[in-house]
Design a protein around this motif. Structure first.
Motif, mmCIF file in Angstrom:
data_model
loop_
_atom_site.group_PDB
_atom_site.id
_atom_site.type_symbol
_atom_site.label_atom_id
_atom_site.label_comp_id
_atom_site.label_asym_id
_atom_site.label_seq_id
_atom_site.Cartn_x
_atom_site.Cartn_y
_atom_site.Cartn_z
ATOM 1 N N GLU A 189 -9.186 2.349 -14.280
ATOM 2 C CA GLU A 189 -10.117 1.916 -13.243
ATOM 3 C C GLU A 189 -10.003 0.403 -13.044
ATOM 4 N N TRP A 190 -10.162 -0.027 -11.802
ATOM 5 C CA TRP A 190 -10.200 -1.456 -11.522
ATOM 6 C C TRP A 190 -11.508 -2.052 -12.033
ATOM 7 N N GLN A 191 -11.435 -3.241 -12.613
ATOM 8 C CA GLN A 191 -12.609 -3.992 -13.044
ATOM 9 C C GLN A 191 -12.682 -5.266 -12.204
ATOM 10 N N GLU A 192 -13.755 -5.397 -11.427
ATOM 11 C CA GLU A 192 -13.876 -6.532 -10.513
ATOM 12 C C GLU A 192 -14.729 -7.642 -11.123
ATOM 13 N N GLU A 193 -14.363 -8.891 -10.806
ATOM 14 C CA GLU A 193 -15.105 -10.047 -11.295
ATOM 15 C C GLU A 193 -14.814 -11.235 -10.388
ATOM 16 N N GLU A 194 -15.683 -12.234 -10.447
ATOM 17 C CA GLU A 194 -15.421 -13.447 -9.683
ATOM 18 C C GLU A 194 -14.189 -14.146 -10.240
ATOM 19 N N TYR A 195 -13.400 -14.677 -9.332
ATOM 20 C CA TYR A 195 -12.157 -15.331 -9.720
ATOM 21 C C TYR A 195 -12.443 -16.795 -10.017
ATOM 22 N N ALA A 196 -12.368 -17.174 -11.276
ATOM 23 C CA ALA A 196 -12.698 -18.536 -11.685
ATOM 24 C C ALA A 196 -11.531 -19.472 -11.421
ATOM 25 N N ALA A 197 -11.844 -20.648 -10.908
ATOM 26 C CA ALA A 197 -10.800 -21.643 -10.656
ATOM 27 C C ALA A 197 -10.104 -22.034 -11.950
ATOM 28 N N THR A 208 0.832 -1.212 0.000
ATOM 29 C CA THR A 208 0.000 0.000 0.000
ATOM 30 C C THR A 208 0.861 1.255 0.000
ATOM 31 N N LYS A 209 2.023 1.174 0.611
ATOM 32 C CA LYS A 209 2.939 2.315 0.571
ATOM 33 C C LYS A 209 3.526 2.482 -0.831
ATOM 34 N N ARG A 210 3.781 1.370 -1.489
ATOM 35 C CA ARG A 210 4.345 1.408 -2.838
ATOM 36 C C ARG A 210 3.297 1.886 -3.842
ATOM 37 N N ASP A 211 2.051 1.444 -3.655
ATOM 38 C CA ASP A 211 0.975 1.789 -4.588
ATOM 39 C C ASP A 211 -0.321 2.009 -3.806
ATOM 40 N N PRO A 212 -0.590 3.240 -3.355
ATOM 41 C CA PRO A 212 -1.790 3.514 -2.557
ATOM 42 C C PRO A 212 -3.099 3.202 -3.285
ATOM 43 N N THR A 213 -3.084 3.094 -4.617
ATOM 44 C CA THR A 213 -4.339 2.851 -5.337
ATOM 45 C C THR A 213 -4.914 1.468 -5.053
ATOM 46 N N ILE A 214 -4.120 0.543 -4.538
ATOM 47 C CA ILE A 214 -4.689 -0.770 -4.219
ATOM 48 C C ILE A 214 -5.619 -0.686 -3.014
ATOM 49 N N ASN A 215 -5.538 0.414 -2.254
ATOM 50 C CA ASN A 215 -6.486 0.617 -1.157
ATOM 51 C C ASN A 215 -7.929 0.640 -1.643
ATOM 52 N N GLU A 216 -8.131 0.971 -2.920
ATOM 53 C CA GLU A 216 -9.483 1.013 -3.472
ATOM 54 C C GLU A 216 -10.151 -0.361 -3.446
ATOM 55 N N LEU A 217 -9.360 -1.409 -3.261
ATOM 56 C CA LEU A 217 -9.882 -2.776 -3.320
ATOM 57 C C LEU A 217 -10.067 -3.394 -1.941
ATOM 58 N N PHE A 218 -10.123 -2.569 -0.905
ATOM 59 C CA PHE A 218 -10.187 -3.120 0.448
ATOM 60 C C PHE A 218 -11.476 -3.888 0.717
ATOM 61 N N GLN A 219 -12.495 -3.703 -0.123
ATOM 62 C CA GLN A 219 -13.751 -4.431 0.058
ATOM 63 C C GLN A 219 -13.901 -5.607 -0.915
ATOM 64 N N LEU A 220 -12.854 -5.928 -1.657
ATOM 65 C CA LEU A 220 -12.918 -7.031 -2.617
ATOM 66 C C LEU A 220 -13.237 -8.328 -1.879
ATOM 67 N N ASN A 221 -14.311 -8.966 -2.281
ATOM 68 C CA ASN A 221 -14.817 -10.118 -1.539
ATOM 69 C C ASN A 221 -13.957 -11.361 -1.768
ATOM 70 N N TYR A 222 -14.129 -12.333 -0.881
ATOM 71 C CA TYR A 222 -13.479 -13.624 -1.064
ATOM 72 C C TYR A 222 -13.874 -14.212 -2.425
ATOM 73 N N GLY A 223 -12.891 -14.782 -3.123
ATOM 74 C CA GLY A 223 -13.187 -15.418 -4.399
ATOM 75 C C GLY A 223 -13.367 -14.451 -5.551
ATOM 76 N N TRP A 224 -12.925 -13.208 -5.380
ATOM 77 C CA TRP A 224 -13.025 -12.204 -6.442
ATOM 78 C C TRP A 224 -11.642 -11.686 -6.800
ATOM 79 N N GLN A 225 -11.565 -11.105 -7.987
ATOM 80 C CA GLN A 225 -10.324 -10.489 -8.426
ATOM 81 C C GLN A 225 -10.638 -9.143 -9.076
ATOM 82 N N ALA A 226 -9.614 -8.323 -9.193
ATOM 83 C CA ALA A 226 -9.743 -7.028 -9.866
ATOM 84 C C ALA A 226 -8.569 -6.869 -10.816
ATOM 85 N N ARG A 227 -8.871 -6.309 -11.991
ATOM 86 C CA ARG A 227 -7.833 -6.109 -13.000
ATOM 87 C C ARG A 227 -7.908 -4.694 -13.552
ATOM 88 N N ARG A 228 -6.783 -4.224 -14.074
ATOM 89 C CA ARG A 228 -6.732 -2.967 -14.807
ATOM 90 C C ARG A 228 -5.651 -3.095 -15.871
#
Length: 261
Positions: A242-250, A216-236
């Motif tokens: 902008e981060w795009q969130e989606e369920e993380y498929a096995a 978070t010190k290296r890249d404060p923008t990852i703080n935007e994902l603090f509510q990312l749920n279990y089993g989800w991922q975010a990409r940009r």
């Protein structure tokens, strides 16, 4: 997946309900269920416009109790519009006192969605009602039950580190990220592990374990994902995107393993 039309219809119905409740009761209580990772919470809408009071928010209790706590908060504001934040107040939750904290406006966008709509912006005060553990200790006090800490984020602090985990929790990243490549993919696994990846390598030898705060010190923008749920991922695509969130498929994990082989 909810369609844009369904989302718009939901918003319209919610806004009508808010306006109706404010006209009838003086305020509306919005209750947001927990999702397994982020806790349930509730907040008021209308106290500021109707009475000049701060809006109220509370976390981590069941829905009936959240509703009751906010009503008790409104009754307290009727007697004392500016609660003393240095003392506890009884008669909210059984035999336990609650405390009040001033909510930093930098948190509003995450928690006061319809409140921002109703007030046409963030120019309104808000107080958080904070409850103690069974030892009557509050989250900022030494000895507070650690199992309950994530259920009650404190909205007067921690703007530099929004995650519910401890700052020193171990997370996965890559040597390339540590060498300066941007974090373009974040995975919150079903078991709670976090991965912060550059998306340029899936070679196991490149994986590193670091403290979350280091990233978070290296890249404060990852703080935007603090509510990312279990089993989800975010990409940009790039760091500025902008981060795009989606369920993380096995299946994606399997594909990455095959690539690494």
């Amino acid at each position: 997946m909810v369609t844009p039309e369904e989302h718009a219809a939901h918003d319209t119905a919610a806004e009508k309900k808010i306006i109706s409740d404010v006209e009838k009761y003086g305020f509306h209580v919005a209750i947001i269920p927990g999702d397994g990772y982020s806790p349930a919470f509730a907040y008021t809408i209308g106290l500021f416009k109707a009475y000049g009071y701060p809006e109220l928010i509370c976390f981590g209790l069941n829905q009936d109790l959240l509703h009751s706590v906010l009503w008790s908060g409104k009754e307290l504001l009727d007697k004392q519009p500016r609660p003393d934040q240095c003392i506890g107040y009884p008669d909210f939750i059984g035999d336990y006192n609650v405390r009040f904290l001033t909510v930093d406006r930098d948190w509003y966008g995450y928690y006061f969605g319809y409140g921002i709509w109703f007030n046409q912006g963030i120019d309104f005060p808000a107080l958080q009602i904070v409850w103690p553990d069974k030892q009557a200790l509050y989250p900022w006090e030494e000895g507070f039950n650690p199992a309950w800490k994530a259920g009650q984020p404190l909205l007067d602090r921690n703007l530099d580190f929004r995650f519910r985990e401890e700052r020193n929790v171990a997370v996965f990243t890559t040597q390339q990220v540590l060498d300066g490549l941007p974090i373009l993919r974040v995975i919150h696994e079903a078991d709670g592990d976090w991965q912060f990846l550059c998306d340029t390598t899936y070679v196991l030898d490149d994986l590193k374990i670091v403290a979350l705060e280091q990233l978070t010190k290296r890249d404060p923008t990852i703080n935007e994902l603090f509510q990312l749920n279990y089993g989800w991922q975010a990409r940009r695509v790039v760091k500025a995107a902008e981060w795009q969130e989606e369920e993380y498929a096995a299946a994606e994990a399997d594909e990455e393993e095959e690539t690494a082989d």
